[in-house]
Design an enzyme around this catalytic site. Structure first.
Site, PDB file in Angstrom:
ATOM      1  N   ILE A  45       1.521   9.678  -5.965  1.00 43.76           N
ATOM      2  CA  ILE A  45       1.750  11.077  -5.599  1.00 43.76           C
ATOM      3  C   ILE A  45       3.115  11.559  -6.068  1.00 43.76           C
ATOM      4  CG2 ILE A  45       1.907  12.701  -3.675  1.00 43.76           C
ATOM      5  CD1 ILE A  45      -0.009  10.940  -2.138  1.00 43.76           C
ATOM      6  N   PHE A  62       2.334   1.943  -3.516  1.00 48.11           N
ATOM      7  CA  PHE A  62       1.363   2.483  -4.472  1.00 48.11           C
ATOM      8  C   PHE A  62       0.974   3.919  -4.125  1.00 48.11           C
ATOM      9  CE2 PHE A  62       0.866  -1.900  -5.816  1.00 48.11           C
ATOM     10  CZ  PHE A  62       0.631  -1.749  -7.175  1.00 48.11           C
ATOM     11  N   HIS A  63       0.897   4.252  -2.843  1.00 50.89           N
ATOM     12  CA  HIS A  63       0.635   5.645  -2.472  1.00 50.89           C
ATOM     13  C   HIS A  63       1.776   6.551  -2.937  1.00 50.89           C
ATOM     14  CE1 HIS A  63      -2.633   4.179   0.119  1.00 50.89           C
ATOM     15  NE2 HIS A  63      -3.010   5.441   0.238  1.00 50.89           N
ATOM     16  N   GLU A  64       2.987   6.083  -2.782  1.00 55.55           N
ATOM     17  CA  GLU A  64       4.135   6.880  -3.222  1.00 55.55           C
ATOM     18  C   GLU A  64       4.147   7.040  -4.736  1.00 55.55           C
ATOM     19  OE1 GLU A  64       7.487   9.194  -2.740  1.00 55.55           O
ATOM     20  OE2 GLU A  64       6.166   8.375  -1.193  1.00 55.55           O
ATOM     21  N   SER A 107       0.825  -1.207   0.000  1.00 57.45           N
ATOM     22  CA  SER A 107       0.000   0.000   0.000  1.00 57.45           C
ATOM     23  C   SER A 107       0.859   1.256   0.000  1.00 57.45           C
ATOM     24  CB  SER A 107      -0.929  -0.014   1.221  1.00 57.45           C
ATOM     25  OG  SER A 107      -1.702   1.165   1.283  1.00 57.45           O
TER      26      SER A 107
END
Length: 504
Positions: free
Chosen positions: A434, A429-431, A426
């Protein structure tokens, strides 16, 4: 006489007295002398009564007035004995409604309504004050500008992503016909899924695109990647189960297979547009499309999208532009900026959640007649951080459980290691979603997600120690809305401005 728990009400006493009361002489006479019961009236009187409506109305009014007077006399007589001074007023031990023992057993609907009224009043005043002080800050190019035309490579990249599901379908069709061995199938799927994710990353990094366009493409490519992994993993598992049945090592009834192994392009096409990340050949479907309901959701989507745009342009942008880097300079001023940004940022996030998870996914499900619409649970009541991550995004949670968490457990990993791997994926994928559109790799988003792991341990410990405690819920809301998201917004904004300043 036994003493009841509550004093006898006046209405009950009136009913009882009316049952015990004997008819008076006046009422008896009125009953036997009424026009309906009198049989020896003369023909002239009958003719006179039938010919005069005014006389009938006056007689009825007199009878009604007499009955009301009798009822009032009876009421006053009963009131004398309904609640005597000698009747006990205190009969058992009771707690105050706001005491610690009863506060959570009481209904607080009125206080909730008060909070809504105060919230509307305070925010209305803030909106008026903001407009009077700064004016209308929303620019005409907020929704579309000529600079958006330079993002056409990202749009073409988004359209070309449909090639990868088609390639995965060809691989699965060949695997079904046993034209290629299983290891080759696995390698081909790894190549297809990896290319579908890194190809958009390269396009964004090579193009100086807008931030919103880059985030949209990255989110779309991540969804495609998750769907492709689920498609490959599900078909791999169904092939393995089918082989067990063919060899006689397992019975079909014991394998919990709700559908046979069948590679169909129609099922893949439906899965690609369905509001789910977990593949299966068939889904529960609703009987028809509710057009009126669909129109109302579309209107809500337009309204709340406009509200988000208003808050971003009118509140968040001015606050961010007049701030400093949160890790540099005056700590007190940085704290004030974070706190000031937290409220509008929370409003935007809640509107985004409502628009996407409730409105958009339900609109898509209604158009496709997709039956399972549990896209979220009551995450706002989460008592631990783990509960929040398990309830707020059900499509991703189901994907994690089905294709990552339980496979790790089946391979012998402990639960703590499987949980850590889930948060690691998770965070990556957030990194990506953004950092790549910002062209900045400072690992702020990655660190923010990985910071959830110790918070999971802390809130779980507090929940086990203080049963039915909302301490974990308060910690979640503080980290989520007051500290976490506003801090990330300021960090990425100032790093992005520094990057643009160096480029200029």
């Amino acid at each position: 006489m036994a003493i009841s728990d509550e004093p006898e009400s006046v209405a009950t006493a009136l009913n009882h007295s009316s049952l015990r009361r004997r008819p008076s002489a006046t009422s008896t006479a009125g009953l036997f002398n009424s026009p309906e019961t009198t049989t020896d009236s003369s023909g002239d009187d009958l003719a006179k009564d039938s010919g005069s409506d005014d006389s009938i109305n006056s007689d009825d009014a007199a009878v009604n007035s007499q009955q009301q007077n009798e009822k009032q006399d009876t009421d006053f007589s009963v009131l004398k004995f309904a609640y005597r001074p000698s009747v006990p007023a205190h009969r058992k031990v009771k707690e105050s409604p706001l005491s610690s023992d009863t506060i959570f057993r009481q209904s607080h609907a009125g206080l909730f309504n008060l909070c809504i009224v105060v919230l509307v009043a305070v925010n209305s005043r803030l909106i008026i004050e903001n407009l009077m002080k700064y004016g209308w800050l929303i620019k005409s190019g907020f929704w579309f500008s000529s600079k958006s035309l330079r993002d056409w490579p990202l749009f073409m990249c988004c359209l070309s992503l449909v090639v990868f599901p088609f390639a995965a379908f060809i691989v699965e069709k060949l695997a079904q016909r046993k034209c290629i061995p299983e290891p080759v199938v696995v390698v081909l799927h790894i190549i297809i899924t990896s290319t579908s994710l890194f190809y958009p990353v390269l396009v964004i990094l090579r193009c100086d695109s807008a931030f919103v366009s880059g985030v949209t493409l990255m989110l779309f490519s991540c969804v495609v990647w998750l769907k492709l992994v689920s498609y490959a993993h599900t078909n791999y598992d169904m092939r393995a189960l089918t082989k067990l049945v063919e060899k006689g090592e397992a019975l079909l009834d014991t394998l919990n297979m709700d559908y046979p192994y069948n590679v169909s392009f129609k099922s893949l096409a439906y899965f690609l547009v369905a509001p789910t990340l977990c593949y299966q050949p068939s889904y529960p479907r609703t009987p028809y499309i509710r057009k009126g309901w669909l129109f109302r959701q579309l209107v809500k989507l337009i309204i709340f999208t406009g509200v988000m745009g208003f808050i971003i342009e009118q509140y968040i942008n001015p606050i961010v532009q007049n701030s400093q880097h949160p890790l540099k300079g005056n700590l007190l001023y940085a704290t004030e900026r974070v706190l000031k940004l937290s409220v509008p940022n929370l409003y935007v996030w809640l509107c985004m959640f409502y628009c996407f998870f409730h409105l958009w996914l339900n609109i898509l499900a209604e158009l496709l007649r997709f039956g399972d619409r549990e896209f979220y649970k009551d995450w706002w009541n989460a008592k631990t951080v783990e509960d929040y991550w398990r309830m707020w995004n059900m499509p991703v949670h189901k994907w994690m459980i089905r294709h990552l968490y339980f496979p790790c457990l089946r391979h012998g990993l402990p639960k703590a290691a499987a949980l850590l791997i889930a948060f690691l994926v998770s965070a990556l994928f957030h990194e990506l979603c953004i950092a790549v559109p910002c062209h900045i790799f400072k690992l702020w988003a990655f660190g923010g997600i990985m910071f959830q792991v110790p918070l999971v341990l802390i809130t779980n410990y507090l929940q086990n120690k203080f049963r039915n405690s909302m301490v974990g819920n308060m910690i979640f809301w503080f980290i989520f809305s007051i500290l976490g998201q506003p801090m990330c917004v300021l960090l990425y904004y100032h790093d992005l401005m520094n990057r643009k300043g160096k480029l200029d």
